[in-house]
Design a protein around this motif. Sequence first.
Motif, PDB file in Angstrom:
ATOM      1  N   GLY A   1      -0.058   4.467   0.985  1.00  0.00           N
ATOM      2  CA  GLY A   1      -0.150   5.493   2.890  1.00  0.00           C
ATOM      3  C   GLY A   1       0.385   7.159   2.738  1.00  0.00           C
ATOM      4  N   LEU A   2       1.231   7.535   3.052  1.00  0.00           N
ATOM      5  CA  LEU A   2       1.164   9.061   3.351  1.00  0.00           C
ATOM      6  C   LEU A   2       3.156   8.342   2.261  1.00  0.00           C
ATOM      7  N   HIS A   3       3.587   7.494   2.655  1.00  0.00           N
ATOM      8  CA  HIS A   3       5.025   7.690   1.834  1.00  0.00           C
ATOM      9  C   HIS A   3       4.983   6.195   0.796  1.00  0.00           C
TER      10      HIS A   3
ATOM     11  N   GLU B   1      -0.415   6.217   7.839  1.00  0.00           N
ATOM     12  CA  GLU B   1       0.415   6.586   7.475  1.00  0.00           C
ATOM     13  C   GLU B   1       0.784   5.497   6.068  1.00  0.00           C
TER      14      GLU B   1
ATOM     15  N   PRO C   1       0.937  -1.208  -0.136  1.00  0.00           N
ATOM     16  CA  PRO C   1       0.485  -0.290   0.039  1.00  0.00           C
ATOM     17  C   PRO C   1       1.000   1.047  -0.176  1.00  0.00           C
TER      18      PRO C   1
ATOM     19  N   GLY D   1     -13.040  11.376   2.665  1.00  0.00           N
ATOM     20  CA  GLY D   1     -11.603  11.022   3.299  1.00  0.00           C
ATOM     21  C   GLY D   1     -10.803  10.697   2.286  1.00  0.00           C
TER      22      GLY D   1
ATOM     23  N   LEU E   1       3.679  12.735   0.671  1.00  0.00           N
ATOM     24  CA  LEU E   1       2.438  13.038   0.389  1.00  0.00           C
ATOM     25  C   LEU E   1       2.215  13.735   1.181  1.00  0.00           C
ATOM     26  N   ARG E   2       1.832  15.497   1.144  1.00  0.00           N
ATOM     27  CA  ARG E   2       1.693  16.423   1.636  1.00  0.00           C
ATOM     28  C   ARG E   2       0.519  16.178   2.266  1.00  0.00           C
TER      29      ARG E   2
ATOM     30  N   GLY F   1      -2.371   4.059   4.173  1.00  0.00           N
ATOM     31  CA  GLY F   1      -3.359   4.839   3.636  1.00  0.00           C
ATOM     32  C   GLY F   1      -4.754   4.992   3.937  1.00  0.00           C
TER      33      GLY F   1
ATOM     34  N   PRO G   1      -5.120   8.766   1.714  1.00  0.00           N
ATOM     35  CA  PRO G   1      -6.547   9.481   2.693  1.00  0.00           C
ATOM     36  C   PRO G   1      -6.133  10.892   3.599  1.00  0.00           C
ATOM     37  N   VAL G   2      -7.435  11.391   3.320  1.00  0.00           N
ATOM     38  CA  VAL G   2      -7.163  12.706   3.983  1.00  0.00           C
ATOM     39  C   VAL G   2      -8.210  13.107   5.056  1.00  0.00           C
TER      40      VAL G   2
END
Lengths: 448, 442
Positions: free
Chosen positions: A226-228, B383, A224, A333, A324-325, B386, A397-398
Amino acid sequence: MRERITFVHGAEDAFDPKQLQIQEENSLHIKSLKAAREDRMTASLYELPQELWRVLKQCHELHIRWVSEHAFPSVAPFISTISPGLHVFFTPLKDRSAYRSTLSAAPKGVRGTAQMYITRAENYVDINYDTISQSLVLSAFWHSESASGRWDGQIDNHGGSVKVEVGVLAIEKATQPEELSLGGFLAVLGEDTKPNPTLFSFPSRHHISPSTSGTNYSTAFIQPTGLHPTLRLTLPPSTDPPAPDCALHTYLTLPSSLFPDKYQLSSSNFLASNNLHSIRSLSGEIDLEAPTWAVSKWGSALLLELAPPETRSAQWHADIPLHLRYLRPADGGSTNTSIPWPIVFWACSSDEGTKMNTNPFDRVNLGYDGLFGPRTMFYHLRPTNGGVSLVDELKVPVLDLDESKVRWVESGTVMVVLLGFFWVFWTLGRVVARDFGLGTGSARRKKD
Amino acid sequence: MPSSFFNPTYVFTSAIILRVVLLLYGLLQDKYSPLPYTDIDYFVFTDAARYVSHGYSPYNRETYRYTPLLAWLLVPTAWPGPTWFSFGKVLFALADIVAGWLIVLMLKSPAGGNMRIERALKFASIWLLNPMVATISTRGSSEGLLGVMVVALLWAVLSRRITMAGVLLGLAVHFKIYPFIYGISIVWYLEPSPDDSKRETVSSAKDSSPTSFLQQLKAFITPNRLTLLMSSLTTFSALNIIMYAIYSTPFLTHTFLHHLKRIDHRHNFSPYNTLLHLSSASPRETGLQFESLAFLPQLALSAIFIPLALAKKDLAGTMLAQTFAFVAFNKVCTSQYFLWYTILLPFYLPYSSLLSSPRLGMTAAALWVGTQALWLQQGYELEFLGLSKFIPGLFTAGLAFFAVNCWILGIIVVDIGNKSIGKPATSHNTGGRALKEKNVVR
């Protein structure tokens, strides 16, 4: 105003000069021509509408490039690659105050003239202006005719107001490694009565990577994300440099929703474990903390040198870590962000004295070429993706703006913080009250 | 031969060995693993030190948000050779050991509890042998340096080295801002000592009811308090003036102003996090913006109410409570902040009900760890997987952790509050002084 239309057909697509008929003085008929096509229109500054002329007068250089998200095969001499999307390279003539007004006005002003090209272009459109040449050059490229795959129709010179030159060419074997050779027919409308045969060679910056150096690559995000998210380049087993002093590079054009961490990409162990060599250039928005709503730049550009592994029996990967910022909160979401595929090429130095700019199809100011010396040659690998878009969509994801969730945030936070505060305050109060009580008690006892 | 493990040689040798092993292990991991052992901040410090050693500003390094002193201190890391690169980590680890030694020194002293060495070492081991503390320093985080400053400050106050205390306070505030809260508790704590000849003036001023405000003020301004104020302000101002003279605006922007205007939108343990994230992304035009008032409850507790209610009973305990409140109510809260109060635990735990009632202590520890684990689980899913875990996951986990912190803070407050009652086991210091005072009055 001049227009140059170049058709380049493959060696296997036999071309008969009869497919190119100069019917009248000012027009030419093309019949069922299977070829790639480049249209290039050059206008000097005074030939342009005043609105556009005013805008360009403020520019030192302006290069606007739009590249389709669909992969297309390379056709020499149109080999240079850029990531899909709109690329604007702008150098103001004078002070920085001109920067904003021109940047916002330029695409608008140019749009009218370029509209025809953009709507018709299949693969890419370039708009170039610089003060030295004092001319605006529009060019568009189609790998093949979009509907039938064959070009049919009439080309005319608008009653002689535009000088139109048409060429139907095929690639020939070049004598020098840095050169390209083209042979075929040329005709200038209104001057020539029949196509003239031609054969010419010129040095070229851009070449197709030979099969021993790898011809194709593909990219994907490791799941996945994710944010990275980690962007994985997959490269073929055979990647020997085209020449001894060549290095394999990738050039990423990233929207501001993502950023590379230059410090992470400086650790030699980390780079080596991901088959990366080093950062060659990183520019644009490189803030490591700010959310998208707090950054103003469009994004960033990263030039990375890759480190092909020693043993190359199988496909190999180069993993590029990105971050990701925080993106704006949205209902549901999650939001999507689009990331164009990076390009991959070998950069090699050519012999002293090679005059690249004698190439009539030379394409410069692509973002990465300026980061190398003027005589650098680029051997491009082609993206292979099975016909899908060369733009990857990333689900991010937000914070979910769903009203039933969000409405508790402020009241919940305030309530819990106040409760916590008063709980501690109350325990402190009890301590003070008891001290005060005891204090007066003992004082009284003392007096007694 | 010493009968127990808790003798100075064993404890300090173990503390040093622990750090040496971690340092060496870190070198290995850095050399062979793609995941470096060294903290990302350490690269920030050492890059800044390299700039300094070449005569440039440390603020040329992005995200260097510290005093130039730190970069100066680490200039040897820029010297050639891989060994020098570790100089900073050795320095931070050494700071840990010195802090631990000061803790022992204080716990043994009459002002700090008159403990036997064995008992003092047991409590100091909370810091000295704490794997988290040793890891953080050897990875190259500068929190250990701040730890030694805070303990040295406490030691200077308790041993009545007031000028030194002021200098340390000024230095610590220059280093990390938050220690300013200790200034208030120290001033409040520094009431005239039994040996002070002016003591009686104050006690009589206290007893006689109709005293003018001026008299009270005069009584309040003792030489000690003045010395502390002057020495801390002088140190703090001098450091800032020097740094401003050398590095001008970037120094102010990065060391101080950055902390005032940062958005703090990235998820962290703070109860305000979700609200700040939301309001930063979509600012409201109207209505009261509670998040802009977040400093009020934080400073009211940590800088005013806690020092005033508790400082005279036990300074170290009060400083712990202040730090605990400051961190819990802060707009941004990450696990490195927990070190700020870990260093003060050895002074509070000896009389804490968290130890005297193991059930209470275990519950508090379990809740403190549990709510953090809950938050970390949500953070991991955000993180790395996601998933949108901002609301309710991280939001409620953050509030739950905050609630647990407030409950524990309540326990700490009550424990410190109990000290003046004079239970023999709980109040070596203030109890002793109270007895002396009574004798003098009589």
